[in-house]
Design an enzyme around this catalytic site. Structure first.
Site, PDB file in Angstrom:
ATOM      1  N   GLU A  95     -37.275  43.670  54.192  1.00 11.83           N
ATOM      2  CA  GLU A  95     -35.812  43.764  54.139  1.00 11.83           C
ATOM      3  C   GLU A  95     -35.416  44.966  53.275  1.00 11.83           C
ATOM      4  O   GLU A  95     -36.153  45.372  52.369  1.00 11.83           O
ATOM      5  CB  GLU A  95     -35.270  42.432  53.577  1.00 11.83           C
ATOM      6  CG  GLU A  95     -33.791  42.357  53.328  1.00 11.83           C
ATOM      7  CD  GLU A  95     -32.913  42.516  54.568  1.00 11.83           C
ATOM      8  OE1 GLU A  95     -33.073  43.533  55.275  1.00 11.83           O
ATOM      9  OE2 GLU A  95     -32.027  41.665  54.792  1.00 11.83           O
ATOM     10  N   ASP A  96     -34.240  45.501  53.555  1.00  9.61           N
ATOM     11  CA  ASP A  96     -33.785  46.675  52.799  1.00  9.61           C
ATOM     12  C   ASP A  96     -33.333  46.312  51.385  1.00  9.61           C
ATOM     13  O   ASP A  96     -33.728  46.947  50.413  1.00  9.61           O
ATOM     14  CB  ASP A  96     -32.660  47.414  53.549  1.00  9.61           C
ATOM     15  CG  ASP A  96     -31.514  46.507  53.997  1.00  9.61           C
ATOM     16  OD1 ASP A  96     -31.538  45.285  53.707  1.00  9.61           O
ATOM     17  OD2 ASP A  96     -30.582  47.018  54.645  1.00  9.61           O
ATOM     18  N   ASP A  99     -28.989  40.981  48.061  1.00  7.75           N
ATOM     19  CA  ASP A  99     -27.720  41.008  47.352  1.00  7.75           C
ATOM     20  C   ASP A  99     -27.432  39.574  46.914  1.00  7.75           C
ATOM     21  O   ASP A  99     -27.930  39.124  45.887  1.00  7.75           O
ATOM     22  CB  ASP A  99     -26.699  41.577  48.342  1.00  7.75           C
ATOM     23  CG  ASP A  99     -25.354  41.876  47.736  1.00  7.75           C
ATOM     24  OD1 ASP A  99     -25.287  42.081  46.531  1.00  7.75           O
ATOM     25  OD2 ASP A  99     -24.363  41.915  48.493  1.00  7.75           O
ATOM     26  N   PHE A 148     -22.709  49.760  45.337  1.00  6.09           N
ATOM     27  CA  PHE A 148     -22.948  49.809  46.776  1.00  6.09           C
ATOM     28  C   PHE A 148     -23.764  51.054  47.100  1.00  6.09           C
ATOM     29  O   PHE A 148     -23.370  52.167  46.762  1.00  6.09           O
ATOM     30  CB  PHE A 148     -21.639  49.805  47.564  1.00  6.09           C
ATOM     31  CG  PHE A 148     -21.872  49.464  49.005  1.00  6.09           C
ATOM     32  CD1 PHE A 148     -21.949  48.140  49.408  1.00  6.09           C
ATOM     33  CD2 PHE A 148     -22.072  50.459  49.942  1.00  6.09           C
ATOM     34  CE1 PHE A 148     -22.211  47.810  50.739  1.00  6.09           C
ATOM     35  CE2 PHE A 148     -22.332  50.142  51.276  1.00  6.09           C
ATOM     36  CZ  PHE A 148     -22.404  48.818  51.668  1.00  6.09           C
ATOM     37  N   ARG A 161     -27.115  56.059  57.243  1.00  7.86           N
ATOM     38  CA  ARG A 161     -28.475  55.505  57.297  1.00  7.86           C
ATOM     39  C   ARG A 161     -29.537  56.598  57.226  1.00  7.86           C
ATOM     40  O   ARG A 161     -30.649  56.374  56.740  1.00  7.86           O
ATOM     41  CB  ARG A 161     -28.687  54.727  58.603  1.00  7.86           C
ATOM     42  CG  ARG A 161     -27.900  53.435  58.700  1.00  7.86           C
ATOM     43  CD  ARG A 161     -28.440  52.594  59.853  1.00  7.86           C
ATOM     44  NE  ARG A 161     -27.525  51.549  60.270  1.00  7.86           N
ATOM     45  CZ  ARG A 161     -27.411  50.347  59.711  1.00  7.86           C
ATOM     46  NH1 ARG A 161     -28.166  50.046  58.681  1.00  7.86           N
ATOM     47  NH2 ARG A 161     -26.552  49.460  60.162  1.00  7.86           N
TER      48      ARG A 161
HETATM   49  P1  IMP Z   1     -27.372  39.100  51.186  1.00  5.72           P
HETATM   50  O1  IMP Z   1     -27.462  38.038  52.222  1.00  5.72           O
HETATM   51  O2  IMP Z   1     -26.070  39.058  50.440  1.00  5.72           O
HETATM   52  O3  IMP Z   1     -28.560  39.154  50.257  1.00  5.72           O
HETATM   53  O4  IMP Z   1     -27.245  40.414  52.007  1.00  5.72           O
HETATM   54  C1  IMP Z   1     -28.174  41.371  52.159  1.00  5.72           C
HETATM   55  C2  IMP Z   1     -27.672  42.341  53.210  1.00  5.72           C
HETATM   56  O5  IMP Z   1     -26.378  42.860  52.852  1.00  5.72           O
HETATM   57  C3  IMP Z   1     -28.582  43.518  53.303  1.00  5.72           C
HETATM   58  O6  IMP Z   1     -29.559  43.316  54.280  1.00  5.72           O
HETATM   59  C4  IMP Z   1     -27.628  44.631  53.677  1.00  5.72           C
HETATM   60  O7  IMP Z   1     -27.490  44.688  55.081  1.00  5.72           O
HETATM   61  C5  IMP Z   1     -26.311  44.240  53.079  1.00  5.72           C
HETATM   62  N1  IMP Z   1     -26.080  44.925  51.768  1.00  5.72           N
HETATM   63  C6  IMP Z   1     -26.030  44.345  50.555  1.00  5.72           C
HETATM   64  N2  IMP Z   1     -25.812  45.246  49.581  1.00  5.72           N
HETATM   65  C7  IMP Z   1     -25.735  46.442  50.208  1.00  5.72           C
HETATM   66  C8  IMP Z   1     -25.532  47.781  49.731  1.00  5.72           C
HETATM   67  O8  IMP Z   1     -25.392  48.077  48.535  1.00  5.72           O
HETATM   68  N3  IMP Z   1     -25.514  48.752  50.684  1.00  5.72           N
HETATM   69  C9  IMP Z   1     -25.694  48.489  52.016  1.00  5.72           C
HETATM   70  N4  IMP Z   1     -25.883  47.251  52.495  1.00  5.72           N
HETATM   71  C10 IMP Z   1     -25.908  46.232  51.611  1.00  5.72           C
HETATM   72 MG    MG Z   2     -29.946  44.201  56.121  1.00  4.88          MG
END
Ligand code: IMP
Ligand code: MG
Length: 173
Positions: A95-96, A99, A148, A161
């Site tokens: 995963e990237d 959050d 962000f 991207r």
């Molecule tokens: P989570 O379910 O809140 O942990 O969301 C994770 C997803 O939110 C990641 O896979 C990203 O697609 C998106 N995301 C969260 N923070 C960022 C950020 O700082 N930049 C870009 N995408 C983000």
């Molecule tokens: Mg993602």
């Protein structure tokens, strides 16, 4: 909007080589199943897969979080599911960024229902301050502050991207 470099291409690459070596050591036997979460993790997957010196299968999953608003309801929808079976497999979710942790806590639980041998998570970036759900993350590239970020696969409304570095996106100026 302005972009401020946070993690350079060189730092990303050298950290990914380190993580790859760690993964190589942790999985001495069998085939590793690398599951890339589209779209953000595509560059990380491509570099990490080549840093892992083991047999690896690669597959992709796409997730929708119901628009831009990410509620804490935990609702995550599978837009594209895997092509391969995970039965008996050592699975590594790639995963990237983590959050809130909602996406990964959901996905980890889902993939565990498919009778794999093991499921772990590799995330390039982690924003620990924002966590709402606990996620066990075996491999983390970088812990970052609550900003962000875009680039190296990460987007803002599908843009940025293809930047080589991870940058902070400042909306104000
Ligand atoms: P989570 O379910 O809140 O942990 O969301 C994770 C997803 O939110 C990641 O896979 C990203 O697609 C998106 N995301 C969260 N923070 C960022 C950020 O700082 N930049 C870009 N995408 C983000
Ligand atoms: Mg993602």
């Amino acid at each position: 909007m302005s972009l401020r470099p946070l993690i350079s291409e060189e730092k990303l690459q050298s950290r990914i080589v380190e993580i790859g070596a760690q993964i190589t050591a942790d999985y001495p036997d069998g085939t590793l199943y690398l599951i890339c979460i589209l779209k953000g993790a595509c560059f990380f997957l491509a570099d990490l897969a080549r840093a892992v010196k083991r047999d690896a299968f690669i597959d992709f999953m796409a997730i929708s979080s119901y628009g831009k608003e990410r509620t804490s309801s935990g609702e995550v929808k599978i837009v594209k599911d895997l092509d391969i079976s995970l039965e008996g497999a050592d699975v590594l979710i790639v995963e990237d960024i983590i959050d809130s942790g909602i996406t990964l806590s959901y996905l980890t639980a889902l993939l565990k229902t498919r009778n794999p041998k093991s499921v772990r998570v590799a995330a390039l970036l982690d924003k620990p301050d924002r966590r709402l759900r606990h996620v066990d993350v075996a491999y983390v590239g970088f812990h970052i502050p609550d900003e962000f970020v875009v680039g190296y696969g990460l987007d803002f409304a599908e843009k940025y991207r293809n930047l080589r570095d991870v940058c902070i996106l400042d909306p104000d100026d």
